[in-house]
Write an enzyme that holds these catalytic residues in place. Structure first.
Site, PDB file in Angstrom:
ATOM      1  N   GLU A 269       0.841  -1.208   0.000  1.00 21.06           N
ATOM      2  CA  GLU A 269       0.000   0.000   0.000  1.00 21.06           C
ATOM      3  C   GLU A 269       0.875   1.257   0.000  1.00 21.06           C
ATOM      4  OE1 GLU A 269      -2.234  -0.331   3.624  1.00 21.06           O
ATOM      5  OE2 GLU A 269      -3.551  -1.886   2.856  1.00 21.06           O
ATOM      6  N   CYS A 345      -1.769  33.476  10.288  1.00 19.50           N
ATOM      7  CA  CYS A 345      -1.563  34.111  11.598  1.00 19.50           C
ATOM      8  C   CYS A 345      -1.169  33.102  12.670  1.00 19.50           C
ATOM      9  CB  CYS A 345      -2.827  34.844  12.008  1.00 19.50           C
ATOM     10  SG  CYS A 345      -3.253  36.090  10.838  1.00 19.50           S
TER      11      CYS A 345
HETATM   12  C1  PLP Z   1      -2.927   1.686   6.416  1.00 23.89           C
HETATM   13  C2  PLP Z   1      -2.025   2.527   5.602  1.00 23.89           C
HETATM   14  N1  PLP Z   1      -1.568   2.047   4.439  1.00 23.89           N
HETATM   15  C3  PLP Z   1      -0.738   2.761   3.649  1.00 23.89           C
HETATM   16  C4  PLP Z   1      -0.320   4.015   4.019  1.00 23.89           C
HETATM   17  C5  PLP Z   1       0.598   4.766   3.120  1.00 23.89           C
HETATM   18  O1  PLP Z   1       1.799   5.020   3.742  1.00 23.89           O
HETATM   19  P1  PLP Z   1       2.981   5.719   2.954  1.00 23.89           P
HETATM   20  O2  PLP Z   1       2.443   6.931   2.314  1.00 23.89           O
HETATM   21  O3  PLP Z   1       3.981   6.012   3.994  1.00 23.89           O
HETATM   22  O4  PLP Z   1       3.492   4.726   1.954  1.00 23.89           O
HETATM   23  C6  PLP Z   1      -0.770   4.567   5.230  1.00 23.89           C
HETATM   24  C7  PLP Z   1      -0.309   5.886   5.670  1.00 23.89           C
HETATM   25  O5  PLP Z   1       0.164   6.103   6.735  1.00 23.89           O
HETATM   26  C8  PLP Z   1      -1.657   3.801   6.043  1.00 23.89           C
HETATM   27  O6  PLP Z   1      -2.134   4.286   7.185  1.00 23.89           O
END
Ligand code: PLP
Length: 415
Positions: A269, A345
């Protein structure tokens, strides 16, 4: 411009600023495509699927670009499932992740039949089961484990310690997986982990992968029909010259040996690594002010006041995050010590402190680098500031992919 590659020449940035004004986010489509390809290539022929973490940059055109590149989608509560659908994803391309999914959001995910709901707690699993039963369907669930691993990144973006709100302990996940396996309205399809973001060391990633794989192996041995292991995102990028990071190849080498033991499909991911370096925030200097000279060296110091601030790019104010800031067309002459601040601000509205810029004048254009991830998505309307325009550049041509808000846009919600 030196440093992080952007692929967009200064004259194009100047033309974009003249055409659309500033502050404006500028994204390099070619670099996003290349990074998407490189990350997937690093996993070689091990079965894997990339689900782009929409939270990093949720602008529709960027999500569509990710789909064109072959990535699927990782959506969080909020509007991200709808963004994924509008970007052309099928529900079976979407994993739904995140703490605190509302009943309505779970219902939407179950009725769509997303690829997996990454469940965060026993209570959430119960709610998913009740909704699936009510809808007469079977929901596909993966369990998010909390491996109690320190990601070693900023505490505000670490998510894998048992004191963090995310996921379930390994023991709780094991019990939950057995329960789900017996539930008529639930299918357990995988296990999930995400220990944090901006990770720059391999060891925490390896530990998380090992914990995930060990649990998967013991569940598979019991006959729990897992299909995938979702390792989350988290791969860090180099925000500052010389900052050591993990390459995609090192990343794959850190996680694959553990995952390979299970034979299960790997789900990734990634967010920041793909889009972060491919975006920048273009801003104009609106004022200059002298401030007391540096007390130790006697060096003169300036406030460079830009038209972009914490409402456009929150990371420096939120985490003390560093972004390189450079002049689009540097003037000749000795560099000046300065704090580059925004117009909001708040004293925390500082984009970069103690920086050195070439001689700078009101009207000059600056670029805040590596702002493609967690930039535009975290913008706010504080001070009734409209959000910036966003422009996508590809093959020397550019187009607005999100227009600048107007004050009328903001006021239309006031009743
Ligand atoms: C569950 C989950 N997957 C994937 C990501 C993507 O992480 P990154 O942008 O560090 O690859 C995040 C972000 O924190 C996340 O919370």
């Amino acid at each position: 411009m030196s440093g992080t590659p952007t692929g967009i020449p200064s004259d194009e940035l100047s033309a974009i600023a003249s055409e659309f004004g500033t502050p404006t986010y500028v994204y390099d489509a070619a670099l996003m495509r290349e990074r998407c390809r490189a990350l997937s290539a690093a996993c070689g022929d091990y079965p894997h699927v990339m689900h782009y973490a929409i939270k990093a940059n949720a602008t529709l055109a960027i999500v569509r670009l990710m789909r064109e590149c072959g990535a699927r989608a990782d959506a969080n509560p909020g509007g991200e499932i709808e963004v994924a659908l509008r970007a052309g994803y099928a529900p079976s391309d979407i994993v739904f992740t995140g703490v605190g999914k509302s009943a309505a959001e779970l219902r939407r995910a179950v009725s769509l039949g997303v690829k997996a709901i990454n469940a965060e707690s026993p209570g959430e699993v119960e709610r998913i089961a009740a909704i699936a039963h009510d809808l007469g369907t079977v929901a596909r669930v993966a369990i998010r484990i909390n491996p109690d691993v320190d990601a070693g990144s900023h505490p505000h973006i670490s998510t894998g310690l048992k004191t963090n709100k995310f996921g379930m302990s390994v023991d709780a996940a094991r019990a939950m997986a057995r329960d789900i396996g017996r539930h008529p309205s639930l299918n357990i399809v995988g296990l999930h982990v995400h220990i944090g973001s901006q990770i720059t060391k391999t060891l925490p990633l390896t530990r998380a992968a090992e914990t995930l794989s060990d649990l998967a192996l013991s569940l598979l041995a019991e006959g729990v029909p897992l299909q995938h292991l979702d390792i989350g995102g988290g791969l860090g990028i180099s925000y500052q010259a010389g900052q050591a990071v993990v390459s995609p190849e090192e990343y794959a080498a850190a996680i694959l040996p553990a995952i390979r033991r299970t034979g299960l499909t790997l789900v990734l991911e990634p967010g920041r690594w793909i889009v972060g370096p491919a975006g920048m925030l273009l801003t104009t200097v609106v004022d200059l002010k002298t401030q007391p000279a540096d007390p130790e060296t006697g060096e003169p110091r300036l406030f460079v006041i830009a038209d972009a601030g914490m409402t456009d790019l929150l990371r420096p104010a939120l985490y003390g995050a560093w972004h390189d800031i450079v002049a689009v067309s540097p003037r000749p002459g000795p560099h000046v010590l300065c704090d580059i601040v925004g117009p909001v601000c708040e004293t925390t509205d500082t984009l970069g402190s103690g920086r050195r810029l070439p001689p700078v004048e009101v009207g000059d254009l600056l670029v805040v680098r590596d702002a493609g991830a967690y930039g535009a998505v975290m913008a706010s309307n504080y001070n009734r500031r409209p959000t910036a325009a966003e422009v996508l550049v590809e093959n020397g041509a550019w187009r607005v992919v999100r227009r600048r808000q107007t004050v009328d846009d903001l006021l239309q919600w006031d009743v």
